[in-house]
Design an enzyme around this catalytic site. Structure first.
Site, short mmCIF file in Angstrom:
data_model
loop_
_atom_site.label_atom_id
_atom_site.label_comp_id
_atom_site.label_asym_id
_atom_site.label_seq_id
_atom_site.Cartn_x
_atom_site.Cartn_y
_atom_site.Cartn_z
N GLY A 196 0.53 -0.97 -0.02
CA GLY A 196 -0.06 -0.14 -0.14
C GLY A 196 0.54 1.06 -0.22
O GLY A 196 -0.04 2.18 0.21
N ASN A 239 1.31 2.86 -2.48
CA ASN A 239 0.79 3.93 -3.10
C ASN A 239 -0.29 4.66 -3.10
O ASN A 239 -0.44 5.67 -2.77
CB ASN A 239 -0.06 3.47 -4.67
N LYS A 280 -17.18 -15.14 -9.21
CA LYS A 280 -16.30 -13.78 -10.13
C LYS A 280 -17.49 -12.37 -10.24
O LYS A 280 -17.22 -10.98 -9.35
CB LYS A 280 -15.36 -13.66 -11.00
N ASN A 331 -6.01 2.92 -12.26
CA ASN A 331 -4.79 1.32 -12.17
C ASN A 331 -3.50 1.80 -12.12
O ASN A 331 -3.53 2.36 -13.50
CB ASN A 331 -5.13 0.05 -12.68
N HIS A 365 0.04 1.17 -12.91
CA HIS A 365 1.18 -0.60 -13.60
C HIS A 365 2.52 0.05 -13.70
O HIS A 365 2.84 1.24 -14.18
CB HIS A 365 0.31 -1.04 -14.95
#
Ligand code: GRF
Length: 216
Positions: A14, A16, A67, A109, A111
């Protein structure tokens, strides 16, 4: 004050998440963080949330039938808390349609590679092994693919022939901590729009800094 309400999904350390918390607290990002959702009860991100009085929910896939059920539940928890932008800060799963449908172009997101190169797991290792001279990170909106959504912002770092996943990863992570809050700030100011594959940043030619270290 923007009425942006963030919901953060994280699985691990965590760092970020911490950078986003710091940038919200300093006022760089005008938003509030409503909730941390994690799939990992051991995630260090939980402690970070606690330190800043952010509500945490542990929601594990194994407690759901499939899911769609898992991501419907997450979407419901986010919706209940008035979340308007979902932040994937090291959430180590491919997010399901049930969530994306509720938050179209509203899931971001980070990456650890310069997409479209090196998607998927261990982007830093893939780049180091390949021998690239420039590596970096990417903030993008999330679609149903793996790291394929429209790119918002990227930062590059120098890569050296003797870099490992860890040495390169550390250099990349420092840039992640800058560009993720910056992308959220742009969103909060209403400066991002999506046209097909492209993200248009209002005023980008004059105002968006190029976040690159000098070559030396
Ligand atoms: C980062 O490298 C991020 O790019 C990737 O997962 C890692 C999360 O690190 N998606 P942290 O949990 O934010 O420290």
């Amino acid at each position: 004050m923007s009425d942006l309400t963030l919901g953060v999904l994280a699985s691990g350390s965590g760092s970020n998440f911490q950078s986003i918390i710091n940038n919200v607290e300093s006022g760089f990002i005008s938003a509030k963080i409503a909730v941390l959702i994690t799939d990992n009860p051991e995630a260090r991100a939980i402690e970070r949330a606690k330190n800043h009085s952010i509500e945490t929910l542990v929601i594990r896939p194994r407690d759901f039938e499939d899911k769609p059920a898992y991501y419907s539940q997450i979407a419901e928890e986010l919706r209940k808390r008035g979340v308007t932008l979902v932040i994937l800060a090291g959430f180590m799963r491919v997010v399901g349609k049930a969530l994306l449908d509720q938050y179209p172009n509203r899931v971001m997101n980070i990456h650890p590679a310069l997409l479209p190169s090196f998607p998927g797991l261990h982007g830093q290792k893939q780049a180091a092994d390949y021998g690239v001279k420039l590596a970096g990170c990417t903030v993008h909106f999330v679609d149903e693919g793996v790291d394929t959504g429209p790119i918002i912002i990227q930062a590059a770092v120098t890569a050296y022939h003797d870099d490992t996943e860890d040495t390169l990863g550390e250099r990349i992570l420092k840039q992640e901590h800058k560009i993720f809050p910056y992308a959220i700030k742009l969103y909060s100011e209403g400066r991002l729009s999506v046209k097909g594959r492209k993200v248009i940043i209002k005023g980008d030619r004059t105002e968006t800094p190029v976040i690159n270290p000098p070559l030396n």
